[in-house]
Structure formats: C-alpha cells, structure tokens
Design a protein around this motif. Structure first.
Motif, PDB file in Angstrom:
ATOM      1  N   LEU A 185     -12.250  -5.593   3.307  1.00 48.88           N
ATOM      2  CA  LEU A 185     -11.093  -5.133   2.547  1.00 48.88           C
ATOM      3  C   LEU A 185     -11.367  -5.232   1.059  1.00 48.88           C
ATOM      4  N   GLU A 186     -10.623  -4.442   0.307  1.00 53.93           N
ATOM      5  CA  GLU A 186     -10.737  -4.414  -1.145  1.00 53.93           C
ATOM      6  C   GLU A 186      -9.361  -4.765  -1.719  1.00 53.93           C
ATOM      7  N   LEU A 187      -9.318  -5.696  -2.638  1.00 57.27           N
ATOM      8  CA  LEU A 187      -8.088  -6.125  -3.272  1.00 57.27           C
ATOM      9  C   LEU A 187      -8.066  -5.519  -4.678  1.00 57.27           C
ATOM     10  N   ILE A 188      -7.092  -4.656  -4.942  1.00 53.41           N
ATOM     11  CA  ILE A 188      -7.021  -3.956  -6.226  1.00 53.41           C
ATOM     12  C   ILE A 188      -5.819  -4.475  -6.996  1.00 53.41           C
ATOM     13  N   GLU A 189      -6.083  -5.017  -8.172  1.00 53.09           N
ATOM     14  CA  GLU A 189      -5.020  -5.543  -9.022  1.00 53.09           C
ATOM     15  C   GLU A 189      -4.325  -4.385  -9.730  1.00 53.09           C
ATOM     16  N   THR A 190      -2.994  -4.367  -9.684  1.00 50.48           N
ATOM     17  CA  THR A 190      -2.202  -3.344 -10.371  1.00 50.48           C
ATOM     18  C   THR A 190      -1.219  -4.036 -11.309  1.00 50.48           C
ATOM     19  N   ALA A 191      -0.502  -3.254 -12.090  1.00 50.17           N
ATOM     20  CA  ALA A 191       0.487  -3.833 -13.006  1.00 50.17           C
ATOM     21  C   ALA A 191       1.602  -4.530 -12.230  1.00 50.17           C
ATOM     22  N   ASP A 192       1.909  -4.039 -11.019  1.00 49.66           N
ATOM     23  CA  ASP A 192       2.994  -4.598 -10.220  1.00 49.66           C
ATOM     24  C   ASP A 192       2.567  -5.713  -9.283  1.00 49.66           C
ATOM     25  N   GLY A 193       1.288  -5.847  -9.037  1.00 51.36           N
ATOM     26  CA  GLY A 193       0.815  -6.844  -8.080  1.00 51.36           C
ATOM     27  C   GLY A 193      -0.571  -6.490  -7.597  1.00 51.36           C
ATOM     28  N   ILE A 194      -0.701  -6.299  -6.265  1.00 53.34           N
ATOM     29  CA  ILE A 194      -1.997  -5.927  -5.699  1.00 53.34           C
ATOM     30  C   ILE A 194      -1.823  -4.844  -4.656  1.00 53.34           C
ATOM     31  N   THR A 195      -2.908  -4.125  -4.403  1.00 52.40           N
ATOM     32  CA  THR A 195      -2.999  -3.185  -3.297  1.00 52.40           C
ATOM     33  C   THR A 195      -4.178  -3.638  -2.465  1.00 52.40           C
TER      34      THR A 195
END
Length: 87
Positions: free
Chosen positions: A31-41
């Motif tokens: 899996l890949e954890l992508i940091e976003t402005a709202d949290g993570i994807t």
C-alpha cells in the motif's frame, strides 16, 4: 463508501474486513500512504518492474549494440558530447 477505524497504541490502523474484501486487499498487499491537506489517502501501490516483460523474439529484434570504445576515447569526450550520447 466510508468506514471508520482508529489508531492503536502502537500506531497500527486496522482496515475493516468489508473494505479489504471489496478492494481485494489481502495480508501483504503493498500500500501507498499519500499525505494530503485534509489527512491521508491509502491506495494499492502500483506494481513496477525494472524491465518490461519481453519475449525472446523481442530481444532478438533489438538492434546490435555499438562496438565497445576504449576508455581513452571516452575520457576525451566533452560534457556536451556525453549529454548527446546518453539522450
């Protein structure tokens, strides 16, 4: 579809079973954890291969390699010549 979970004291996050089944995520799925402005994807990490799969016929169809050059000839090349060669 949204689901809820929580972070354990050790920092682990459990993905609910119904979500794992829908996404066909099994134990060991990369899996890949992508940091976003709202949290993570969180998404399945794409499978990458160093080289695309080729058949023996594809390999035979490649043009022959250029003849080897002596190190003395290569060391005399300018930076511009080297850039042109590796493009």
């Amino acid at each position: 579809m949204n689901s809820r979970t929580q972070i354990s004291p050790s920092g682990d996050v459990a993905i609910p079973k119904d979500v794992r089944e829908r996404l066909a995520w099994r134990a060991g799925t990369p899996l890949e954890l992508i940091e976003t402005a709202d949290g993570i994807t969180l998404r399945r990490r794409p499978v990458s291969r160093a080289f695309p799969a080729k058949s023996l016929a594809d390999l035979h169809a490649l043009p022959p390699a250029a003849p080897a050059q002596p190190i003395e000839a290569i060391s005399r090349l300018s930076d511009d010549d080297l850039r042109r060669l590796i493009r």
